[in-house]
Design a protein around this motif. Structure first.
Motif, PDB file in Angstrom:
ATOM      1  N   ALA A  62       0.825  -1.207   0.000  1.00  0.00           N
ATOM      2  CA  ALA A  62       0.000   0.000   0.000  1.00  0.00           C
ATOM      3  C   ALA A  62       0.858   1.255   0.000  1.00  0.00           C
ATOM      4  CB  ALA A  62      -0.939  -0.006   1.209  1.00  0.00           C
ATOM      5  N   SER A  63       1.952   1.225   0.759  1.00  0.00           N
ATOM      6  CA  SER A  63       2.864   2.380   0.789  1.00  0.00           C
ATOM      7  C   SER A  63       3.504   2.591  -0.565  1.00  0.00           C
ATOM      8  CB  SER A  63       3.954   2.173   1.839  1.00  0.00           C
ATOM      9  OG  SER A  63       3.382   2.117   3.117  1.00  0.00           O
ATOM     10  N   ALA A  64       3.914   1.537  -1.223  1.00  0.00           N
ATOM     11  CA  ALA A  64       4.526   1.657  -2.546  1.00  0.00           C
ATOM     12  C   ALA A  64       3.520   2.199  -3.555  1.00  0.00           C
ATOM     13  CB  ALA A  64       5.063   0.298  -2.995  1.00  0.00           C
ATOM     14  N   LEU A  65       2.294   1.705  -3.482  1.00  0.00           N
ATOM     15  CA  LEU A  65       1.249   2.176  -4.392  1.00  0.00           C
ATOM     16  C   LEU A  65       0.950   3.648  -4.159  1.00  0.00           C
ATOM     17  CD1 LEU A  65      -0.778   1.426  -6.574  1.00  0.00           C
ATOM     18  CD2 LEU A  65      -2.386   0.812  -4.768  1.00  0.00           C
ATOM     19  N   ALA A  66       0.860   4.052  -2.903  1.00  0.00           N
ATOM     20  CA  ALA A  66       0.597   5.465  -2.592  1.00  0.00           C
ATOM     21  C   ALA A  66       1.751   6.333  -3.057  1.00  0.00           C
ATOM     22  CB  ALA A  66       0.366   5.641  -1.095  1.00  0.00           C
ATOM     23  N   GLY A  67       2.966   5.870  -2.858  1.00  0.00           N
ATOM     24  CA  GLY A  67       4.137   6.628  -3.296  1.00  0.00           C
ATOM     25  C   GLY A  67       4.173   6.800  -4.797  1.00  0.00           C
ATOM     26  N   SER A  68       3.846   5.738  -5.522  1.00  0.00           N
ATOM     27  CA  SER A  68       3.848   5.859  -6.985  1.00  0.00           C
ATOM     28  C   SER A  68       2.712   6.748  -7.462  1.00  0.00           C
ATOM     29  CB  SER A  68       3.778   4.481  -7.638  1.00  0.00           C
ATOM     30  OG  SER A  68       2.537   3.865  -7.354  1.00  0.00           O
ATOM     31  N   ALA A  69       1.594   6.718  -6.776  1.00  0.00           N
ATOM     32  CA  ALA A  69       0.480   7.592  -7.153  1.00  0.00           C
ATOM     33  C   ALA A  69       0.843   9.047  -6.920  1.00  0.00           C
ATOM     34  CB  ALA A  69      -0.779   7.217  -6.366  1.00  0.00           C
ATOM     35  N   LEU A  70       1.495   9.334  -5.791  1.00  0.00           N
ATOM     36  CA  LEU A  70       1.911  10.709  -5.516  1.00  0.00           C
ATOM     37  C   LEU A  70       2.966  11.173  -6.505  1.00  0.00           C
ATOM     38  CD1 LEU A  70       2.095  10.792  -1.621  1.00  0.00           C
ATOM     39  CD2 LEU A  70       0.437  11.921  -3.097  1.00  0.00           C
ATOM     40  N   ALA A  71       3.875  10.297  -6.866  1.00  0.00           N
ATOM     41  CA  ALA A  71       4.906  10.671  -7.835  1.00  0.00           C
ATOM     42  C   ALA A  71       4.272  10.964  -9.180  1.00  0.00           C
ATOM     43  CB  ALA A  71       5.940   9.557  -7.950  1.00  0.00           C
ATOM     44  N   GLY A  72       3.235  10.227  -9.521  1.00  0.00           N
ATOM     45  CA  GLY A  72       2.567  10.439 -10.803  1.00  0.00           C
ATOM     46  C   GLY A  72       1.728  11.694 -10.843  1.00  0.00           C
ATOM     47  N   CYS A  73       1.335  12.230  -9.688  1.00  0.00           N
ATOM     48  CA  CYS A  73       0.469  13.413  -9.690  1.00  0.00           C
ATOM     49  C   CYS A  73       1.273  14.700  -9.705  1.00  0.00           C
ATOM     50  CB  CYS A  73      -0.493  13.394  -8.503  1.00  0.00           C
ATOM     51  SG  CYS A  73       0.290  13.816  -6.937  1.00  0.00           S
ATOM     52  N   GLY A  74       2.590  14.600  -9.657  1.00  0.00           N
ATOM     53  CA  GLY A  74       3.399  15.798  -9.746  1.00  0.00           C
ATOM     54  C   GLY A  74       3.753  16.414  -8.409  1.00  0.00           C
ATOM     55  N   LEU A  75       3.395  15.751  -7.315  1.00  0.00           N
ATOM     56  CA  LEU A  75       3.677  16.307  -6.004  1.00  0.00           C
ATOM     57  C   LEU A  75       5.174  16.444  -5.774  1.00  0.00           C
ATOM     58  CD1 LEU A  75       2.562  17.271  -3.284  1.00  0.00           C
ATOM     59  CD2 LEU A  75       2.644  14.906  -2.515  1.00  0.00           C
ATOM     60  N   PHE A  76       5.937  15.499  -6.316  1.00  0.00           N
ATOM     61  CA  PHE A  76       7.371  15.522  -6.094  1.00  0.00           C
ATOM     62  C   PHE A  76       8.145  16.017  -7.320  1.00  0.00           C
ATOM     63  CE2 PHE A  76       5.802  12.166  -3.194  1.00  0.00           C
ATOM     64  CZ  PHE A  76       6.098  12.815  -2.010  1.00  0.00           C
ATOM     65  N   ASP A  77       7.478  16.504  -8.334  1.00  0.00           N
ATOM     66  CA  ASP A  77       8.161  17.021  -9.516  1.00  0.00           C
ATOM     67  C   ASP A  77       8.866  18.323  -9.185  1.00  0.00           C
ATOM     68  OD1 ASP A  77       7.199  14.924 -10.963  1.00  0.00           O
ATOM     69  OD2 ASP A  77       5.656  16.060 -12.020  1.00  0.00           O
ATOM     70  N   ASP A  78      10.035  18.519  -9.789  1.00  0.00           N
ATOM     71  CA  ASP A  78      10.785  19.756  -9.585  1.00  0.00           C
ATOM     72  C   ASP A  78      10.386  20.832 -10.585  1.00  0.00           C
ATOM     73  OD1 ASP A  78      12.162  18.701  -7.464  1.00  0.00           O
ATOM     74  OD2 ASP A  78      13.843  18.003  -8.689  1.00  0.00           O
ATOM     75  N   GLU A  79       9.686  20.459 -11.626  1.00  0.00           N
ATOM     76  CA  GLU A  79       9.306  21.425 -12.652  1.00  0.00           C
ATOM     77  C   GLU A  79       8.114  22.246 -12.175  1.00  0.00           C
ATOM     78  OE1 GLU A  79       8.742  19.760 -16.517  1.00  0.00           O
ATOM     79  OE2 GLU A  79      10.336  18.290 -16.200  1.00  0.00           O
ATOM     80  N   PRO A  80       8.155  23.559 -12.418  1.00  0.00           N
ATOM     81  CA  PRO A  80       7.008  24.391 -12.022  1.00  0.00           C
ATOM     82  C   PRO A  80       5.799  24.094 -12.903  1.00  0.00           C
ATOM     83  CG  PRO A  80       8.594  25.678 -13.265  1.00  0.00           C
ATOM     84  CD  PRO A  80       9.217  24.326 -13.049  1.00  0.00           C
ATOM     85  N   ALA A  81       4.649  24.347 -12.348  1.00  0.00           N
ATOM     86  CA  ALA A  81       3.415  24.160 -13.109  1.00  0.00           C
ATOM     87  C   ALA A  81       3.385  25.171 -14.247  1.00  0.00           C
ATOM     88  CB  ALA A  81       2.212  24.349 -12.201  1.00  0.00           C
ATOM     89  N   PRO A  82       2.826  24.795 -15.374  1.00  0.00           N
ATOM     90  CA  PRO A  82       2.746  25.760 -16.474  1.00  0.00           C
ATOM     91  C   PRO A  82       1.850  26.933 -16.084  1.00  0.00           C
ATOM     92  CG  PRO A  82       1.462  23.793 -16.973  1.00  0.00           C
ATOM     93  CD  PRO A  82       2.196  23.526 -15.689  1.00  0.00           C
ATOM     94  N   PRO A  83       2.153  28.120 -16.568  1.00  0.00           N
ATOM     95  CA  PRO A  83       1.323  29.271 -16.215  1.00  0.00           C
ATOM     96  C   PRO A  83      -0.080  29.126 -16.798  1.00  0.00           C
ATOM     97  CG  PRO A  83       2.875  29.854 -17.948  1.00  0.00           C
ATOM     98  CD  PRO A  83       3.220  28.461 -17.502  1.00  0.00           C
TER      99      PRO A  83
END
Length: 154
Positions: A17-38
């Protein structure tokens, strides 16, 4: 340490469950370093920019030609009302525009304002043609007001 079957299943389930939650969060952009497009600019932004510029032009003209104040003040007030309404519809506050000094004879000042009104009226008409129905009435009203101003400045 010996784990019983129930404990082992619980630990494996928690890890999965932790791995699944982590991959879901990574896929939603929570941990992305790129800024959101304006966010794209609102289609009414050019109309708002013109209304602000026209109001500032009237303020400059009145400051330079106080004798024209009674003729020009109501027209500038209309543009300030347009700014207020457009900012309400767009949902943002425009920066304040301080009038700068203007030079020229009264006739030149009025002719310059008339040209600005005509150009702004044409752009408002073009925007009105492309507008969604919910905004067309507001844009059409502003276009009509600008056309009236151009005639009042003859």
């Amino acid at each position: 340490m010996v784990l019983t079957g129930a404990v082992r299943r619980r630990l494996l389930g928690t890890a999965a469950a932790s791995a699944l939650a982590g991959s879901a969060l990574a896929g939603c952009g929570l941990f992305d370093d790129e800024p959101a497009p304006p966010e794209p600019a609102d289609p009414l932004q050019p109309l708002l920019d013109e209304a602000m510029a026209l109001a500032a032009s009237y303020d400059r003209a009145i400051a330079a030609q106080p004798g024209l104040a009674s003729r020009l003040t109501p027209l500038g007030d209309d543009h300030r009302a347009h700014v207020a309404e457009l900012t309400l519809v767009i949902g943002k506050t425009p920066p304040s525009v301080a009038p700068s000094a203007s030079v020229g004879a009264p006739a030149e000042t009025v002719a310059s304002l008339r040209e600005a009104e005509q150009a702004a009226q044409k752009s408002a008409v073009a925007l009105c043609r492309a507008a969604v129905p919910e905004r067309a009435a507001l844009i059409g009203s502003i276009a009509a007001c600008r056309a009236t101003h151009a005639e009042a400045l003859r």
